[in-house]
Scaffold this motif. Structure first.
Motif, PDB file in Angstrom:
ATOM      1  N   HIS A  39     -34.752 -66.041  51.675  1.00  0.00           N
ATOM      2  CA  HIS A  39     -34.852 -65.508  50.316  1.00  0.00           C
ATOM      3  C   HIS A  39     -33.594 -64.708  50.028  1.00  0.00           C
ATOM      4  CE1 HIS A  39     -36.604 -62.308  47.433  1.00  0.00           C
ATOM      5  NE2 HIS A  39     -36.357 -63.395  46.734  1.00  0.00           N
ATOM      6  N   GLN A  41     -31.606 -62.225  47.315  1.00  0.00           N
ATOM      7  CA  GLN A  41     -31.610 -61.356  46.152  1.00  0.00           C
ATOM      8  C   GLN A  41     -30.157 -61.025  45.852  1.00  0.00           C
ATOM      9  OE1 GLN A  41     -34.706 -58.856  48.276  1.00  0.00           O
ATOM     10  NE2 GLN A  41     -35.294 -58.458  46.153  1.00  0.00           N
ATOM     11  N   SER A  46     -33.561 -63.779  42.136  1.00  0.00           N
ATOM     12  CA  SER A  46     -34.386 -64.024  43.328  1.00  0.00           C
ATOM     13  C   SER A  46     -34.444 -65.528  43.557  1.00  0.00           C
ATOM     14  CB  SER A  46     -35.787 -63.450  43.094  1.00  0.00           C
ATOM     15  OG  SER A  46     -36.696 -63.872  44.097  1.00  0.00           O
ATOM     16  N   ILE A  64     -42.598 -61.039  47.423  1.00  0.00           N
ATOM     17  CA  ILE A  64     -41.684 -61.649  46.455  1.00  0.00           C
ATOM     18  C   ILE A  64     -42.468 -61.858  45.163  1.00  0.00           C
ATOM     19  CG2 ILE A  64     -40.177 -63.609  45.971  1.00  0.00           C
ATOM     20  CD1 ILE A  64     -39.979 -64.066  49.006  1.00  0.00           C
ATOM     21  N   LEU A  67     -39.500 -65.024  41.145  1.00  0.00           N
ATOM     22  CA  LEU A  67     -38.666 -66.072  41.730  1.00  0.00           C
ATOM     23  C   LEU A  67     -37.974 -66.834  40.604  1.00  0.00           C
ATOM     24  CD1 LEU A  67     -37.874 -67.404  44.450  1.00  0.00           C
ATOM     25  CD2 LEU A  67     -39.744 -69.021  44.082  1.00  0.00           C
TER      26      LEU A  67
END
Length: 257
Positions: A39, A41, A46, A64, A67
């Motif tokens: 993942h 950021q 995201s 999370i 997204l």
């Protein structure tokens, strides 16, 4: 840029069903490996690279709650099997989810998730936008974030890794061309798959991955897509060069953007 390792395991995960080896019986949380995913950021966005069968569990664990896009490396089920769980983001964000992948991979997703793409959709199915990656050399944007594709081979299957700023991510590979290595060179962080000690038909071994990382000389190298055959996290990491570590589920690192 903050990078979270959502999963660092091979296609079977660790522990493996029915296995009683020392790794699968380990109580070290770093030896519990879900299917591989990261993942990102970055720049207020995201982004997830690969949504495998454990995606729901990973998203809940790392909280999370937003997204912006999913990017796929290739079409194997341990990298795509959690696609249905983007529904939660559709409902929450009230928008379709952008999916970025090579045309071949998008075609496979359309076959495996035919109900998502049906002319007459069942209420509540995932809503997606398909964004083909047409070139394996040209930079493309994901939610406004530049991604540099990096071609690799997974046995005979062409797959993609990605460089985002100073971060490079390669999984499920056993060959990188000189041109691909040049695209990786200069990265602050490089993540590379390392399945086990012995050579494998479609994945780098531990020594092969270490040799590549030592040549590219990032400030930090991390190994992922790890099987129970590699050994316990503590034992393996004790014998690695200081700038190369084993990634583990939940590990968070930062890179210059």
């Amino acid at each position: 840029m903050q990078i979270t390792f959502l999963g660092t395991g091979t296609s079977q995960g660790v522990p493996v069903i029915g296995c009683s080896c020392a790794v699968c019986r380990s109580v070290d949380y770093r030896d519990k490996r879900l299917r591989v995913s990261v993942h990102l950021q970055v720049a207020g966005k995201s982004i997830v690279i690969d949504s495998g069968p454990d995606f729901r569990q990973q998203a809940l664990r790392q909280r999370i709650d937003h997204l912006d896009a999913v990017v796929f490396t290739h079409e194997h089920k341990d990298h795509t099997g959690g696609l249905d769980d983007i529904r939660a983001y559709n409902f929450r964000q009230q928008q379709d989810m952008p999916l970025h992948a090579e045309p071949r991979v998008l075609t496979q997703l359309q076959q495996e998730y035919a109900y998502i793409f049906a002319d007459h959709k069942y209420p509540g199915v995932p809503r997606v936008e398909l964004h083909p990656i047409e070139s394996d050399t040209e930079v493309f944007e994901v939610a406004g974030v530049p991604f540099q594709p990096i071609r690799a081979l997974h046995y005979k299957l062409p797959v993609l890794g990605y460089r985002v700023g100073g971060f490079t991510y390669i999984t499920d590979a056993n060959y990188l061309s000189p041109d691909s290595l040049d695209l990786m060179r200069g990265s602050e962080i490089i993540v590379l798959n390392a399945l086990r000690h012995e050579q494998h038909i479609s994945h780098f071994s531990l020594q092969e991955a270490v040799d590549i990382l030592e040549d590219l000389a990032p400030a930090r190298g991390y190994l992922t897509h790890i099987s129970h055959q590699l050994g316990r996290h503590h034992d393996v990491e004790a014998n690695l060069p200081p700038n190369i570590r084993l990634a583990y589920d939940g590990l968070v690192v930062s890179s210059e953007w």
